[in-house]
Design an enzyme around this catalytic site. Structure first.
Site: not given
Length: 331
Positions: A71, A115, A143, A164, A223-225, A229, A296
């Site tokens: 990807k 996913r 998401q 939000d 959220g943290a990627d 973050k 995640s």
């Protein structure tokens, strides 16, 4: 041989959530057994464009099937305002591992959403209380939709609280699901008190405190990627049964990356990797009380497992556009 081109609609129609959840669970198990290869995610940072590119290759052998691919994905935070484009764009090349032929090129943006929801569902299935019926979602972006769709596949969700700062996003979310669930707008604290909480924001200053959570809340920290973050207060992580998707990625760019770098959290605070729980090597939730957290970061094996589901159903349904990408006359 022809390569299949699959657009957003094709991916959406063929990524049936129940099957994606099962495939992602199989991918976690394969990774834990050593039946998968997943080189580290590589980054190209483009601060001049307030964005980055990420390359995510993987191969996995799930027993009944195996799959390979890569990807190519980005995060450009100005895309929506400046270009009317999604923040995250992705393209997946799905290949036959026996001969490397590119079986499909498909939309990776929709696939990523599917996913990501499926990964949260796998974790929720093992870590949330069995009768969890309320779901809180912090962050009503794209998401958030698959978080609800996927988690509702594994738990009897009835009540949904979405929070939000963007009221229009909240209104769109409620409009989408109002016929299926009792869904309402609420504060972060109201969302966090639910049986299950999914956080899907890009914040760098924690927004969920320990006091907000219910006595048995399971949290999917999605959220943290990237480095810096951080959605959950350190006290949440330290008090929780903490489950990660991948050690290298979570310590570098997952929810735990900030307290990890500061030395506030260490190996002894991590309960298990999700793959260990999926395979049965480690137990999931065993108590009616106590909070749990799934950190995640998103793994390439999840993408390729989902691409497998999409490709197989697209062939069955005669979806997509077949074209000659490889000149098979050249040896």
């Amino acid at each position: 041989m022809e390569t299949l081109l699959l657009n957003q609609r094709d991916v959406d129609e063929n990524a049936r959530m129940s099957e994606v959840i099962r495939a992602v669970s199989d991918a976690f198990a394969a990774y834990e057994r050593g039946d998968a290869q997943m080189p580290a995610k590589s980054y190209i940072d483009l601060p001049q464009y307030n964005g980055d590119f990420r390359s995510m290759p993987a191969y996995l052998d799930a027993g009944e099937w195996d799959a390979a691919g890569v990807k190519w994905v980005n995060v450009h935070t100005d895309n929506n305002d400046k270009f009317d484009l999604p923040t995250v764009l992705g393209t997946v090349i799905y290949s036959d591992p026996t001969n490397a032929f590119p079986l499909a090129i498909m939309d990776g943006t929709t696939l990523t959403r599917k996913r990501t929801g499926a990964a949260a569902a796998v974790a929720t299935d093992h870590l949330a209380v069995p009768d969890a019926s309320s779901l809180g979602i912090v962050g009503a972006g794209v998401q958030s939709y698959t978080q609800l769709e996927a988690i509702a596949e594994v738990r009897p969700i009835e009540d949904v609280v979405v929070s939000d700062i963007d009221e229009e996003k909240v209104a769109r979310f409620i409009d989408r699901f109002d016929d299926e669930f009792d869904v309402r707008a609420g504060s972060i604290a109201e969302a966090a008190s639910c049986d299950v909480l999914s956080t899907v924001t890009p914040v760098e200053d924690p927004i969920v405190t320990r006091e907000m959570l219910g006595e048995h809340t399971h949290v999917n920290a999605m959220g943290a990627d990237a480095e810096g973050k951080h959605e959950l207060a350190d006290e949440v992580l330290l008090d929780a049964t903490l489950v990660i998707d991948d050690y290298a990625q979570t310590t570098h760019s997952g929810e735990i990356n900030v307290p990890w770098s500061a030395g506030a959290l260490g190996d002894e605070d991590i309960y298990a990797a999700l793959g260990e729980i999926v395979t049965g090597d480690v137990e999931g939730r065993t108590d009616a009380t106590g909070i749990s957290v799934f950190d995640s970061t998103g793994l390439a094996i999840q993408d390729i497992a989902t691409a497998h589901v999409v490709y197989e159903h697209a062939k069955e349904n005669d979806n997509g556009y077949p074209f000659d990408l490889v000149d098979t006359t050249v040896q």
